[in-house]
Scaffold this motif. Structure first.
Motif: not given
Ligand code: GAR
Length: 202
Positions: A11-14, A88, A90, A108, A110, A118, A171, A174
C-alpha cells in the motif's frame, strides 16, 4: 539533507507518511529512490505522484536474491543513498544488503518486537490474545526482525477488535512514529552501541 531510499511492496501508507513529512518541512531528507518488487503495488503510484524515482524489479527474473540485491546496491551507490528504510518490504534481505548497510538500514514492524516477528504480525498478536501490542522501528541485522530496537509505540487491543480494526490503529501508530525516527537519524541523534540504541532529544 540525508539521502534515503524506501523499500516497499504494498500500500505504501508509511512511504506516504514519509513523503508528507518531507513536504510539510518536518523531515529533512531527500527521497532518492523507491525500491519495489511488485509492479502493481499502490506504492508505485504514490511514488509517481510525488515524482520519486522507482527501481522496480521482478524477483522471478533473477537467479537468486543476491542477484537482484547486487543490482539494487549498485543503484543505491550511484545515488549516494545513506539510509535505507524498509516500509512494508515483504522480502527476506540477504547479507549482500545487510553487510554494507548495517547501522544504515531500518525496518518498521507491526508488533512489539521481539514478540510476533515475521509475516502477519497483527494477526499473530490477535490470535495470541495479548492486550497490548504496537509497532517497532529497528535496525536491520541478519535475522528475522531481530536487530537493535530504536523506538516502539504501544497500541491497546480491544476485546471486540478484528484484524482490520486493529490494523487501522497499528498503521496510524506506524505513520506517527516512523517519520520522527528518520528525522532523529538525519539529525545525528541516534547512536548504535551493540544491541543498544540511544536517541538524544535536544
Ligand atoms: C506495515 O504495517 C508494516 O509494518 C508491515 O507491512 C505494512 C506495510 O504497510 N511490515 C511487515 O509486516 C514486515 N514484516 P504500508 O505499505 O501501507 O506502509
Amino acid at each position: 539533507a540525508l539521502r534515503i531510499a524506501v523499500f516497499a511492496s504494498g500500500q505504501g501508507s508509511n512511504f506516504q507518511a514519509i513523503i508528507d513529512a518531507v513536504q510539510n518541512g518536518k523531515l529533512d531528507v531527500t527521497i532518492e529512490l523507491l525500491v519495489c518488487d511488485k509492479p502493481a503495488a499502490p506504492v508505485v503510484e504514490r511514488a509517481r505522484k510525488a515524482s520519486v524515482d522507482t527501481f522496480l524489479f521482478a524477483p522471478k527474473e533473477y537467479p537468486s536474491r543476491e542477484a537482484y540485491e547486487a543490482e539494487i546496491i549498485a543503484e543505491l551507490e550511484r545515488r549516494g543513498v545513506e539510509l535505507i528504510v524498509l516500509a512494508g518490504y515483504m522480502r527476506i534481505i540477504t547479507s549482500v544488503l545487510v553487510e554494507p548497510f548495517y547501522g544504515r538500514m531500518i525496518n518498521i514492524h507491526p508488533a512489539l518486537l521481539p514478540a510476533f516477528p515475521g509475516v502477519n504480525a497483527i494477526q499473530q498478536a490477535l490470535a495470541y490474545g495479548v492486550k497490548l501490542t504496537g509497532v517497532t522501528v529497528h535496525y536491520v541485522d541478519g535475522g528475522m526482525d531481530s536487530g537493535p530496537i530504536i523506538a516502539q509505540r504501544v497500541v491497546e487491543v480491544a476485546d471486540e477488535d478484528t484484524e482490520d480494526s486493529l490494523a487501522v490503529r497499528i498503521h496510524a501508530a506506524e505513520q506517527a512514529l516512523l517519520p520522527g525516527v528518520i528525522q532523529r537519524i538525519a539529525q545525528g541523534r541516534v547512536t548504535l552501541d551493540g544491541r543498544h540504541v540511544r536517541v538524544s532529544s535536544s
